[in-house]
Design an enzyme around this catalytic site. Structure first.
Site, PDB file in Angstrom:
ATOM      1  N   GLU A 109       2.019   2.004  -3.476  1.00  0.00           N
ATOM      2  CA  GLU A 109       0.927   2.596  -4.261  1.00  0.00           C
ATOM      3  C   GLU A 109       0.868   4.112  -4.062  1.00  0.00           C
ATOM      4  O   GLU A 109       0.714   4.880  -5.018  1.00  0.00           O
ATOM      5  CB  GLU A 109      -0.396   1.956  -3.847  1.00  0.00           C
ATOM      6  CG  GLU A 109      -1.623   2.578  -4.494  1.00  0.00           C
ATOM      7  CD  GLU A 109      -2.828   2.562  -3.568  1.00  0.00           C
ATOM      8  OE1 GLU A 109      -3.453   3.633  -3.414  1.00  0.00           O
ATOM      9  OE2 GLU A 109      -3.134   1.494  -3.011  1.00  0.00           O
ATOM     10  N   HIS A 110       0.999   4.558  -2.818  1.00  0.00           N
ATOM     11  CA  HIS A 110       0.984   5.996  -2.546  1.00  0.00           C
ATOM     12  C   HIS A 110       2.187   6.701  -3.172  1.00  0.00           C
ATOM     13  O   HIS A 110       2.074   7.850  -3.619  1.00  0.00           O
ATOM     14  CB  HIS A 110       0.964   6.247  -1.037  1.00  0.00           C
ATOM     15  CG  HIS A 110      -0.396   6.150  -0.426  1.00  0.00           C
ATOM     16  ND1 HIS A 110      -1.030   7.218   0.175  1.00  0.00           N
ATOM     17  CD2 HIS A 110      -1.264   5.108  -0.330  1.00  0.00           C
ATOM     18  CE1 HIS A 110      -2.221   6.843   0.620  1.00  0.00           C
ATOM     19  NE2 HIS A 110      -2.376   5.547   0.336  1.00  0.00           N
ATOM     20  N   HIS A 148       0.828  -1.203   0.000  1.00  0.00           N
ATOM     21  CA  HIS A 148       0.000   0.000   0.000  1.00  0.00           C
ATOM     22  C   HIS A 148       0.865   1.257   0.000  1.00  0.00           C
ATOM     23  O   HIS A 148       0.530   2.260  -0.656  1.00  0.00           O
ATOM     24  CB  HIS A 148      -0.917  -0.034   1.223  1.00  0.00           C
ATOM     25  CG  HIS A 148      -1.821   1.141   1.353  1.00  0.00           C
ATOM     26  ND1 HIS A 148      -1.783   1.990   2.430  1.00  0.00           N
ATOM     27  CD2 HIS A 148      -2.787   1.625   0.533  1.00  0.00           C
ATOM     28  CE1 HIS A 148      -2.692   2.933   2.286  1.00  0.00           C
ATOM     29  NE2 HIS A 148      -3.319   2.741   1.152  1.00  0.00           N
TER      30      HIS A 148
END
Length: 265
Positions: free
Chosen positions: A60-61, A57
């Site tokens: 992804e950022h 995650h």
């Protein structure tokens, strides 16, 4: 598409580049003058080690911070918005247990080329600098705090019983200590290990402005065809197998004041 029993849409073209990148192209003329592009990477939180919980995650950022081409923080978002995309509406990304997906829609004849340029940056050019990581960490921590309510706790309890405790322990938001202490090198190492051509698929659909399948395939090949993975391919942990037969769950939480009964088939 592999292993799926669903029939592919009519006129869907698919293939695989020599380095393993899969592609799916579907010329769909409505809405006019718009195309949607996606980069799908076969890595999610299920494949993280304990000391990596949340890094899929986190990567992804990082895609929306800086890349090899877009070196100014946030410039990739501004570039796509200048082409007609709306951040949050038709420009977004998500991380699940088994994959990470980046997607956006772009209008105009140049949307395809600009879009493929950005997908290639996300596939192979995410920088995850110290400034990027430190700037985004509070955003991710706030997301973590927002997922601390009773709904998430009950969902965690349910999945632990219905499938396996590892599912509950590997929700994509990750572990608080990992989020707080992740170093840029941790994020980059995870990115380099998992963002490999053979674990990627490029999806192009929409009004392709009279461009032939050969032209679109050549555009994908130009941007993705020469890339290679770094180091040995990581081992893929087998996906969980849900319990079979009748499963009864009685879930409780001190903050839940209502009683709900549900039947899932």
């Amino acid at each position: 598409m592999e292993g799926s029993s669903l029939a592919p849409p009519f006129s869907l073209a698919s293939g695989k580049l020599e380095n393993g990148v899969a592609y799916y192209i579907w010329n769909h003329p409505e809405p006019r003058s718009h195309c949607e592009l996606r980069l799908c990477v076969a890595v999610g939180s299920w494949f993280e080690d304990d000391n990596e919980s949340g890094l899929a995650h986190f990567v992804e950022h990082m895609a929306f911070k800086t890349t090899t081409r877009f070196t100014e923080m946030g410039s990739v978002i501004r570039f796509l918005e200048a082409q007609g995309a709306q951040y949050g509406h038709d420009l977004n990304a998500s991380t699940s247990l088994f994959d990470t997906t980046y997607c956006f829609q772009l209008p105009g004849e140049s949307g395809l080329d600009h879009g493929l340029d950005v997908l290639a940056e996300w596939a192979f050019g995410i920088r995850a600098t110290e400034e990027d990581v430190d700037n985004e960490r509070p955003v991710i921590l706030e997301e973590w705090r927002m997922k601390r309510g009773p709904k998430e706790r009950l969902k965690s309890d349910y999945w632990a019983r219905a499938v396996t405790p590892r599912v509950a322990a590997r929700f994509p938001i990750g572990d608080l200590d990992v989020i707080k202490n992740a170093k840029p090198t941790d994020v980059r190492n995870f990115y380099k290990r998992w963002y490999r051509p053979e674990l990627m698929a490029v999806v192009v659909t929409g009004d392709l402005q009279e461009r032939s399948l050969e032209e679109v395939t050549a555009a994908i090949t130009q941007r993705f065809g020469s890339a290679a993975g770094t180091g040995p391919k990581p081992s893929l942990l087998a996906p969980p197998v849900p319990e079979t037969g009748l499963l009864t769950c009685f879930l409780q939480d001190a903050e839940v004041t209502a009683c709900t009964a549900a039947l899932e088939l």
